[in-house]
Design a protein around this motif. Structure first.
Motif, short mmCIF file in Angstrom:
data_model
loop_
_atom_site.label_atom_id
_atom_site.label_comp_id
_atom_site.label_asym_id
_atom_site.label_seq_id
_atom_site.Cartn_x
_atom_site.Cartn_y
_atom_site.Cartn_z
N ASP A 189 0.85 -1.20 0.00
CA ASP A 189 0.00 0.00 0.00
C ASP A 189 0.88 1.24 0.00
OD1 ASP A 189 -2.62 -1.32 0.39
OD2 ASP A 189 -1.71 -1.94 2.27
N LEU A 208 0.84 5.52 0.10
CA LEU A 208 0.10 6.74 0.37
C LEU A 208 0.88 7.91 -0.21
CD1 LEU A 208 -2.40 7.80 1.86
CD2 LEU A 208 -1.07 7.78 3.97
N THR A 227 -2.31 -1.25 -3.47
CA THR A 227 -3.09 -0.01 -3.56
C THR A 227 -2.13 1.18 -3.56
OG1 THR A 227 -3.29 0.37 -1.17
CG2 THR A 227 -4.98 -1.01 -2.20
N GLY A 267 -2.73 5.42 -3.31
CA GLY A 267 -3.74 6.47 -3.31
C GLY A 267 -3.32 7.67 -2.49
N ARG A 268 -4.15 8.68 -2.58
CA ARG A 268 -3.92 9.87 -1.78
C ARG A 268 -4.69 9.73 -0.48
NH1 ARG A 268 -2.16 14.40 -4.27
NH2 ARG A 268 -1.39 14.06 -6.36
N ASP A 310 -7.55 9.71 1.91
CA ASP A 310 -8.96 9.44 1.69
C ASP A 310 -9.77 10.58 2.32
OD1 ASP A 310 -11.58 8.54 1.87
OD2 ASP A 310 -10.94 6.44 1.96
N ASP A 311 -10.51 11.31 1.46
CA ASP A 311 -11.30 12.44 1.96
C ASP A 311 -12.28 12.02 3.05
OD1 ASP A 311 -10.09 14.24 0.35
OD2 ASP A 311 -11.63 14.26 -1.20
N GLU A 312 -12.78 10.78 2.94
CA GLU A 312 -13.76 10.34 3.93
C GLU A 312 -13.11 10.14 5.30
OE1 GLU A 312 -16.99 10.38 3.38
OE2 GLU A 312 -16.62 10.96 1.31
N HIS A 313 -11.86 9.65 5.31
CA HIS A 313 -11.14 9.55 6.59
C HIS A 313 -11.01 10.93 7.23
CE1 HIS A 313 -8.84 5.64 5.36
NE2 HIS A 313 -10.07 5.41 5.75
#
Lengths: 254, 390
Positions: free
Chosen positions: B296, B298, B327, B329-330, B332-335
């Motif tokens: 993963d 980030l 994975t 990704g940047r 996570d806006d939801e986090h």
């Protein structure tokens, strides 16, 4: 006494077909000490209202105001709103891997209060808050919401509500997906919070079921992005008997 | 017959043609100077290797080794000719490794006696004191039957360093082997590691990569008997201009063996580059094995690149399980929204999310002092960028 006032609120979201207006002029005033239930069919924009008040970046407020004791909250960041006294219990609480519930709660409490909670009493407070919603205290060591069942996530939201004790709580379909025991536990938590007397509740729900446990002072029917009707508890009984059809048809004709 | 031959012949394996495991050779002539187009080199910035992959002499001596050996563990430098190197069955798989093998004049041997259970970690600190002359090293860690120990290799300072590491676990041994790349930003480190895992032995291999200009770590493991288990955990953090490359290869050469590879990395700043290659080969002989690998990444800022390539090659269908995941990704806006909705300021929320991301791995390292140090290192890295994002 505090007042949460929503005036002529219009909110859009971006879609592939361009901006789509979801909220079309919402007017609502919630005073501390009051419990308001907002009821409506799927897709009526209930959750959009909840997330817009909390400040989710996905929702774009195009006009209208939301104020807390006269202070504009729409210009605030999400965290500033929370520190001003707003709380959103989410329909789908987010999993945050690697961040323990204990660390999360302490960080949140410190942010809300502006100072770290007293170590001596805090651990006890957390354990008791978890116990009240029938979560084992070992949940404090688990990652936030990770691997929690749907019901555990909702109960964790209510434990947070009690620990952070905001001025106003917006509960977005906290009752959905709960069995009857969990529904009772969650309702008890909301009632403990609201019977403090100086807190306001905006309870968003699809079903009348939870209103057997939480007695609202006001019931609002939410259809097609605005309030279609407001009344007392008897309105919930009418919805139970007749459903939303009448309102949906009226909105479609408008 | 040498020890190496004995061990190599003990493994009777059907041949498998695959780029996952190039045939090794001690003969330098068998390893051409790479052009950068080769599968195993295509992600590596060869120009920044200071000739390690070409012919730069590897005779530098600008480094210091400090050893803090736990009681019962021996850790000594042995002349290469007298050493037991090769006992892991390793044969150099690329030019840098073959050159380091040839150039190393001594081998640092760490030996854990059979049946010894040693809680205290044994630490080897390699401190680089100059970049000008490239140097070569060889480390051999041998864990005796049913022993239990922790060995930490801690790199810092400035160096141009080519290295081979062999790790041998005899039957029933349990070894936690940790490498920490805490180099200065100007170091180049190309290291090839191979572990041979005995029957019912358990290797926990932990790689932490924080510093260095270019770090390329190739790690492989195979099994000498049934029931062996390999866990490879990795944590890396690349800043502007840094290249951090991990290449993992688990070769399931025996039945009912297990492997679990989990690497997590964060990247920040312009031209930060990380590479993760996770190769697993399940040979025909390797029935009933269980393997999983995941990576993963980030990405904390614009301008950073993460390459992540999991490969799984299966020669037998008779296995318990095999899988992989990757994975990148940047934030996570939801986090962030969830944490902020509880009053936590955006910057603090980002710090929590990054710590949480790494915590998943860090809390499983099992060496408390090291765990604390890592959390602090990540905090330091975060101070550089996260506060300024958004």
């Amino acid at each position: 006494m505090s007042t949460l006032e929503i005036k002529d609120l219009h909110v859009s979201v971006k879609t592939e077909e361009g901006d789509k207006e979801i909220l079309k002029g919402v007017n609502l005033t919630v005073n501390s000490g009051e419990v308001h239930a907002i009821m409506g069919p799927n897709g009526s924009g209930k959750s959009t209202l909840a997330y817009s008040i909390a400040g989710h970046p996905k929702y774009d407020v195009t006009s209208g105001t939301v104020t807390l004791d006269g202070v504009d909250i729409l210009s605030m960041t999400v965290d500033q709103r929370a520190r001003a006294g707003l709380f959103l219990a989410m329909q789908y609480p987010v999993e945050v891997p690697g961040v323990s519930v204990a660390n999360f709660l302490r960080t949140a409490k410190t942010a809300i209060d502006g100072e770290a909670p007293k170590l001596r009493t805090w651990v006890k407070d957390v354990n008791e808050a978890l116990e009240r919603v029938t979560l084992d205290k070992e949940f404090a060591q688990r990652s936030v919401n990770e691997g929690f069942s749907g019901g555990e996530k909702k109960r964790h939201e209510i434990a947070q509500l009690e620990l952070l004790n905001p001025k106003f709580a917006v509960l977005d379909e906290t009752d959905s997906g709960l069995d009857i025991d969990a529904l009772r536990v969650v309702s008890d938590g909301v009632n403990r919070y609201s019977t403090q007397g100086d807190r306001g509740v905006l309870l968003i729900t699809h079903y009348t079921r939870i209103l057997q446990y939480i007695k609202p002072d006001y019931v609002h029917v939410f259809v097609a992005g605005r309030l279609a009707e407001s009344g007392g508890r008897e309105l919930a009984d009418q919805l139970e008997a007749e459903g939303y059809d009448k309102y949906v048809k009226a909105a479609a004709q408008a | 017959m040498t020890a190496t031959q004995t061990v190599a012949e003990a493994l009777e394996l059907s041949p498998v043609e695959s780029h996952l495991h190039p045939a090794g050779s001690f003969n330098l002539e068998d390893h051409a100077v790479p052009s950068g187009l080769e599968e195993i080199w295509r992600f590596t910035p060869l120009k920044r290797l200071r000739g390690l992959h070409q012919d730069t002499p590897l005779d530098g001596e600008d480094f210091k080794v400090e050893v803090d050996a736990a009681e019962g563990v021996t850790a000594v430098s042995v002349p290469a000719a007298d050493s037991a190197r090769g006992v892991s069955g390793y044969v150099p798989v690329d030019r840098v490794s073959a050159r380091a093998w040839e150039a190393a004049r001594s081998v640092f041997e760490v030996t854990i006696p059979a049946n010894a259970e040693i809680a205290e970690p044994t630490t080897i600190r390699l401190h680089g004191e100059g970049l000008e002359k490239a140097a070569a090293g060889h480390l051999l860690v041998r864990a005796g039957q049913f022993s239990k120990a922790v060995v930490v290799v801690d790199y810092d300072g400035s160096a141009t360093w080519a290295e081979n590491i062999e790790v041998v676990l005899e039957d029933g041994a349990q070894l936690t082997f940790v490498t920490i790349q805490d180099w200065n930003d100007d170091s180049v480190h190309v290291v090839t590691q191979h572990a041979r895992v005995g029957r019912d032995a358990e290797l926990r291999h932990i790689a932490v990569s924080l510093g260095g200009d270019v770090v390329r770590a190739s790690t492989s493991a195979d099994y000498l008997g049934t029931g062996g288990s390999v866990e490879m955990l990795g944590v890396y953090f690349a800043d502007a201009g840094q290249h951090i490359e991990h290449r993992l290869f688990v070769d399931h050469t025996a039945p009912r063996t297990k492997s679990n590879v989990e690497y997590k990395g964060a990247l920040q700043g312009k031209d930060a580059h990380t590479v993760w290659i996770g190769n697993v080969l399940i040979r025909k002989e390797a029935q009933g094995i269980l393997t999983y690998e995941s990576n993963d990444n980030l990405v904390l800022t614009d301008g950073a690149t993460a390459d992540s390539v999991p490969n799984l090659e299966i020669e037998t269908g008779d296995i318990e399980g095999a899988g992989h995941a990757s994975t990148t990704g940047r934030f996570d806006d939801e986090h962030l929204f969830y944490l902020q909705s509880r009053g936590i300021a955006e910057e603090e929320a980002r710090r929590l999310v990054v710590h949480g991301f790494f915590n998943d791995i860090i809390r499983r390292i099992g060496v408390p002092a090291l765990q604390e140090r890592l959390v602090a290192s990540i905090e330091e890295e975060l101070a550089e960028h996260v506060g300024r994002i958004g």
